[in-house]
Design an enzyme around this catalytic site. Structure first.
Site, short mmCIF file in Angstrom:
data_model
loop_
_atom_site.label_atom_id
_atom_site.label_comp_id
_atom_site.label_asym_id
_atom_site.label_seq_id
_atom_site.Cartn_x
_atom_site.Cartn_y
_atom_site.Cartn_z
N HIS A 3 82.62 26.21 -76.86
CA HIS A 3 84.07 26.14 -76.66
C HIS A 3 84.23 25.62 -75.04
O HIS A 3 83.12 25.54 -74.61
CB HIS A 3 84.77 27.53 -76.57
CG HIS A 3 85.02 27.82 -77.96
ND1 HIS A 3 84.14 28.60 -79.03
CD2 HIS A 3 86.31 27.92 -78.59
CE1 HIS A 3 85.19 28.63 -79.99
NE2 HIS A 3 86.49 28.34 -79.76
N LYS A 7 87.11 29.61 -71.73
CA LYS A 7 87.21 30.47 -72.43
C LYS A 7 86.68 31.85 -72.11
O LYS A 7 85.50 31.90 -71.53
CB LYS A 7 86.63 30.09 -73.85
CG LYS A 7 86.83 31.22 -74.93
CD LYS A 7 86.57 30.63 -76.48
CE LYS A 7 86.67 31.69 -77.56
NZ LYS A 7 88.05 32.33 -77.39
#
Length: 233
Positions: free
Chosen positions: A130, A134
């Site tokens: 990600h 995040k």
């Protein structure tokens, strides 16, 4: 449909664009410490942060507003949210990932785990990548994938992050700039491997799924999942 966006970061803005294209109105755009009247909304979509997600969900349910939550990292309070939803006869959907493709991927993952459960020569690995913003690791999607394996493969009863242990699904979490989300499930033996991967090109798929879930939830009572919305599984 009047929508409250609880969390107006990148995902909130992506949801706003999809909702407007589908003919809805955004009546609330709330960040931390925003003041708003949730009763102005027909439905709320929560993509906030773990520390405020349960408060947002509670506010909605206590005021008769159905709520869709895509925030992860708050699930220690999930059972409380479920109990409150039933108490207030509200509508609630929480999902680790609202992407239509990911929810199909979840079902494929469960079916593959069942098929691999008798093939002891294969071991499983799970990787998620990600963007660097995040906040939680592993991702909620990776945890859902790991749980899908655990529920359908007798060799695994837990997951473990960035390590390996007997009877554990190992998850590797990577953070790389500008990656919306990539999840890979891999079964490997000494002679070959089988790999399934979902790669998101952008946030639009997550946003579309959240809006579709909100459309579906209005007028319903109970606690639901994306399987209910998509009629799969």
């Amino acid at each position: 449909m009047n929508i409250a966006l609880l969390g107006y970061g990148k995902m909130g803005k992506a949801i706003e664009q999809i909702a407007l294209k589908r003919g809805h109105t955004i009546v609330i755009k709330a960040d931390i410490d925003s003041v708003y009247n949730i009763k102005d909304a027909d439905v709320a979509i929560d993509f906030s942060i773990p520390s405020v997600a349960f408060s947002n969900i509670s506010t909605c349910l206590n005021n008769g507003v159905p709520v869709v939550s895509g925030t992860t990292g708050w699930l220690q309070d999930y059972d409380k949210a479920v109990a409150l939803c039933h108490e207030k006869k509200g509508g609630f959907i929480s999902a680790s990932n609202f992407s239509l493709g990911v929810n199909i991927f979840f079902e494929l993952n469960k079916n593959l785990a069942k098929m691999m459960s008798t093939l002891k020569q294969y071991h499983v690995d799970l990787e998620e990548i990600h963007h660097t913003q995040k906040l939680d690791a592993p991702s909620g999607t990776a945890i859902s994938l790991a749980n899908g394996i655990i529920e359908n493969h007798p060799d695994y009863d837990k997951w473990i992050l960035d390590s390996k242990a007997d009877n554990a699904v190992p998850i590797v979490a990577k953070r790389i700039e500008n990656v919306p989300g990539t999840h890979t499930v891999r079964y490997e033996s000494d002679i070959d491997f089988i790999e399934m991967k979902h790669h998101a090109h952008n946030r639009e798929g997550f946003a579309l799924g959240a809006v579709i879930a909100a459309e579906w939830l209005v007028g319903k009572t109970g606690v639901f999942t994306m399987n209910d919305v998509l009629n799969i599984g």
